[in-house]
Design a protein around this motif. Structure first.
Motif, PDB file in Angstrom:
ATOM      1  N   PRO A  56       0.673  -1.130  -0.176  1.00 16.49           N
ATOM      2  CA  PRO A  56       0.035   0.160  -0.030  1.00 16.49           C
ATOM      3  C   PRO A  56       0.930   1.292   0.326  1.00 16.49           C
ATOM      4  CG  PRO A  56       0.054  -0.987   2.144  1.00 16.49           C
ATOM      5  CD  PRO A  56       0.856  -1.816   1.302  1.00 16.49           C
ATOM      6  N   HIS A  57       0.366   2.320  -0.536  1.00 12.91           N
ATOM      7  CA  HIS A  57       1.018   3.610  -0.698  1.00 12.91           C
ATOM      8  C   HIS A  57       0.744   4.212   0.764  1.00 12.91           C
ATOM      9  CE1 HIS A  57       0.052   8.134  -1.748  1.00 12.91           C
ATOM     10  NE2 HIS A  57       1.496   8.021  -1.165  1.00 12.91           N
ATOM     11  N   MET A  58       1.840   4.391   1.386  1.00 10.09           N
ATOM     12  CA  MET A  58       1.655   4.802   3.084  1.00 10.09           C
ATOM     13  C   MET A  58       2.760   6.033   2.965  1.00 10.09           C
ATOM     14  SD  MET A  58       1.587   1.159   5.374  1.00 10.09           S
ATOM     15  CE  MET A  58       1.316   2.033   6.674  1.00 10.09           C
ATOM     16  N   GLY A  59       2.229   6.994   3.812  1.00 10.75           N
ATOM     17  CA  GLY A  59       3.128   8.100   4.011  1.00 10.75           C
ATOM     18  C   GLY A  59       2.476   9.474   3.521  1.00 10.75           C
ATOM     19  N   TYR A  60       3.409  10.467   3.697  1.00 12.30           N
ATOM     20  CA  TYR A  60       3.021  11.833   3.100  1.00 12.30           C
ATOM     21  C   TYR A  60       3.189  11.900   1.820  1.00 12.30           C
ATOM     22  CZ  TYR A  60       2.303  13.479   8.005  1.00 12.30           C
ATOM     23  OH  TYR A  60       1.575  13.499   9.270  1.00 12.30           O
ATOM     24  N   ASN A  61       2.486  12.624   1.072  1.00 15.48           N
ATOM     25  CA  ASN A  61       2.810  13.012  -0.478  1.00 15.48           C
ATOM     26  C   ASN A  61       2.187  14.499  -0.706  1.00 15.48           C
ATOM     27  OD1 ASN A  61       1.877  10.737  -2.982  1.00 15.48           O
ATOM     28  ND2 ASN A  61       3.578  12.156  -2.714  1.00 15.48           N
ATOM     29  N   GLU A  62       2.725  14.976  -1.636  1.00 14.53           N
ATOM     30  CA  GLU A  62       2.202  16.471  -1.979  1.00 14.53           C
ATOM     31  C   GLU A  62       1.012  16.369  -2.515  1.00 14.53           C
ATOM     32  OE1 GLU A  62       5.552  18.331  -4.168  1.00 14.53           O
ATOM     33  OE2 GLU A  62       6.831  18.107  -2.301  1.00 14.53           O
ATOM     34  N   LEU A  63       0.213  17.702  -2.443  1.00 14.52           N
ATOM     35  CA  LEU A  63      -0.759  17.805  -3.246  1.00 14.52           C
ATOM     36  C   LEU A  63      -0.681  18.399  -4.645  1.00 14.52           C
ATOM     37  CD1 LEU A  63      -3.548  18.676  -0.524  1.00 14.52           C
ATOM     38  CD2 LEU A  63      -3.470  16.694  -1.487  1.00 14.52           C
ATOM     39  N   GLU A  64      -1.314  17.997  -5.416  1.00 16.35           N
ATOM     40  CA  GLU A  64      -1.265  18.841  -6.770  1.00 16.35           C
ATOM     41  C   GLU A  64      -2.609  19.294  -7.006  1.00 16.35           C
ATOM     42  OE1 GLU A  64       0.280  16.476 -10.082  1.00 16.35           O
ATOM     43  OE2 GLU A  64       1.835  15.624  -8.577  1.00 16.35           O
ATOM     44  N   ILE A  65      -2.818  20.654  -6.907  1.00 13.99           N
ATOM     45  CA  ILE A  65      -3.948  21.267  -7.133  1.00 13.99           C
ATOM     46  C   ILE A  65      -4.558  21.537  -8.388  1.00 13.99           C
ATOM     47  CG2 ILE A  65      -5.496  23.496  -6.685  1.00 13.99           C
ATOM     48  CD1 ILE A  65      -4.067  23.785  -4.173  1.00 13.99           C
ATOM     49  N   ASN A  66      -5.810  20.733  -8.735  1.00 10.59           N
ATOM     50  CA  ASN A  66      -6.207  20.629 -10.237  1.00 10.59           C
ATOM     51  C   ASN A  66      -7.213  21.599 -10.479  1.00 10.59           C
ATOM     52  OD1 ASN A  66      -6.267  19.018 -12.559  1.00 10.59           O
ATOM     53  ND2 ASN A  66      -8.289  18.361 -11.872  1.00 10.59           N
ATOM     54  N   GLU A  67      -8.351  21.579  -9.599  1.00  9.97           N
ATOM     55  CA  GLU A  67      -9.598  22.404  -9.641  1.00  9.97           C
ATOM     56  C   GLU A  67      -9.666  22.979  -8.445  1.00  9.97           C
ATOM     57  OE1 GLU A  67     -11.437  22.777 -12.434  1.00  9.97           O
ATOM     58  OE2 GLU A  67     -10.588  21.407 -13.586  1.00  9.97           O
ATOM     59  N   PRO A  68     -10.354  24.410  -8.541  1.00 15.66           N
ATOM     60  CA  PRO A  68     -10.752  24.995  -7.214  1.00 15.66           C
ATOM     61  C   PRO A  68     -11.909  24.310  -6.422  1.00 15.66           C
ATOM     62  CG  PRO A  68     -11.220  26.399  -9.196  1.00 15.66           C
ATOM     63  CD  PRO A  68     -10.862  25.120  -9.834  1.00 15.66           C
ATOM     64  N   SER A  69     -11.546  24.414  -5.157  1.00 18.23           N
ATOM     65  CA  SER A  69     -12.285  23.881  -4.277  1.00 18.23           C
ATOM     66  C   SER A  69     -12.539  24.492  -2.790  1.00 18.23           C
ATOM     67  CB  SER A  69     -11.799  22.402  -3.927  1.00 18.23           C
ATOM     68  OG  SER A  69     -12.465  21.654  -2.622  1.00 18.23           O
ATOM     69  N   PRO A  70     -13.640  24.629  -2.374  1.00 22.63           N
ATOM     70  CA  PRO A  70     -13.852  25.428  -0.967  1.00 22.63           C
ATOM     71  C   PRO A  70     -12.950  24.611  -0.011  1.00 22.63           C
ATOM     72  CG  PRO A  70     -15.674  24.450  -1.544  1.00 22.63           C
ATOM     73  CD  PRO A  70     -14.948  24.225  -2.929  1.00 22.63           C
ATOM     74  N   LEU A  71     -12.766  23.154  -0.146  1.00 25.19           N
ATOM     75  CA  LEU A  71     -11.922  22.530   0.704  1.00 25.19           C
ATOM     76  C   LEU A  71     -10.351  22.958   0.728  1.00 25.19           C
ATOM     77  CD1 LEU A  71     -13.517  18.952   1.013  1.00 25.19           C
ATOM     78  CD2 LEU A  71     -14.165  21.104   2.287  1.00 25.19           C
ATOM     79  N   LEU A  72     -10.087  23.558  -0.206  1.00 27.68           N
ATOM     80  CA  LEU A  72      -8.746  23.978  -0.373  1.00 27.68           C
ATOM     81  C   LEU A  72      -8.284  25.324  -0.220  1.00 27.68           C
ATOM     82  CD1 LEU A  72      -7.983  21.679  -3.497  1.00 27.68           C
ATOM     83  CD2 LEU A  72      -7.377  21.150  -1.269  1.00 27.68           C
ATOM     84  N   GLN A  73      -9.221  26.023   0.537  1.00 23.93           N
ATOM     85  CA  GLN A  73      -8.929  27.344   1.025  1.00 23.93           C
ATOM     86  C   GLN A  73      -7.823  27.445   1.748  1.00 23.93           C
ATOM     87  OE1 GLN A  73     -10.377  30.252  -0.215  1.00 23.93           O
ATOM     88  NE2 GLN A  73     -11.325  28.837  -1.717  1.00 23.93           N
ATOM     89  N   ASN A  74      -6.698  28.239   1.580  1.00 22.74           N
ATOM     90  CA  ASN A  74      -5.547  28.393   2.594  1.00 22.74           C
ATOM     91  C   ASN A  74      -4.665  26.876   2.402  1.00 22.74           C
ATOM     92  OD1 ASN A  74      -6.431  31.086   3.361  1.00 22.74           O
ATOM     93  ND2 ASN A  74      -7.666  29.805   4.661  1.00 22.74           N
TER      94      ASN A  74
END
Length: 96
Positions: free
Chosen positions: A12-30
């Motif tokens: 399994p993929h376990m651990g921290y990974n960077e987010l690549e923002i693709n589309e605007p989302s209210p959950l991604l504010q800040n």
């Protein structure tokens, strides 16, 4: 559609990974491009890119945060993702 992750990387993929923002989302504010969140998973969603607010790269692009209308889904664990996860949970709690 949900299927096992197909990558040459360890599953399994376990651990921290960077987010690549693709589309605007209210959950991604800040939340910034490259902020890290915590994953523990072996499966991923296959969906249209327009439904993916953020990806992570694990040998392939894995949808990390999906949304359609007022329905959201996180592939990562916000509760285990430190301050970034806490901000995402705050953003969710502030939705009207």
């Amino acid at each position: 559609q949900i299927q096992r992750i197909k990558t040459d990387y360890k599953i399994p993929h376990m651990g921290y990974n960077e987010l690549e923002i693709n589309e605007p989302s209210p959950l991604l504010q800040n939340i910034k491009q490259g902020d890290c969140v915590y994953f523990v998973h072996s499966f991923m969603a296959y969906t249209d890119s327009k439904n993916v607010a953020a990806f992570c790269d694990y040998g392939i692009k894995i949808p990390a945060l999906v949304q359609k209308g007022n329905v959201f889904g996180a592939q990562f664990h916000p509760e285990k993702s430190g301050e970034v996860g806490l901000q995402i949970l705050r953003n969710f709690a502030s939705l009207k």
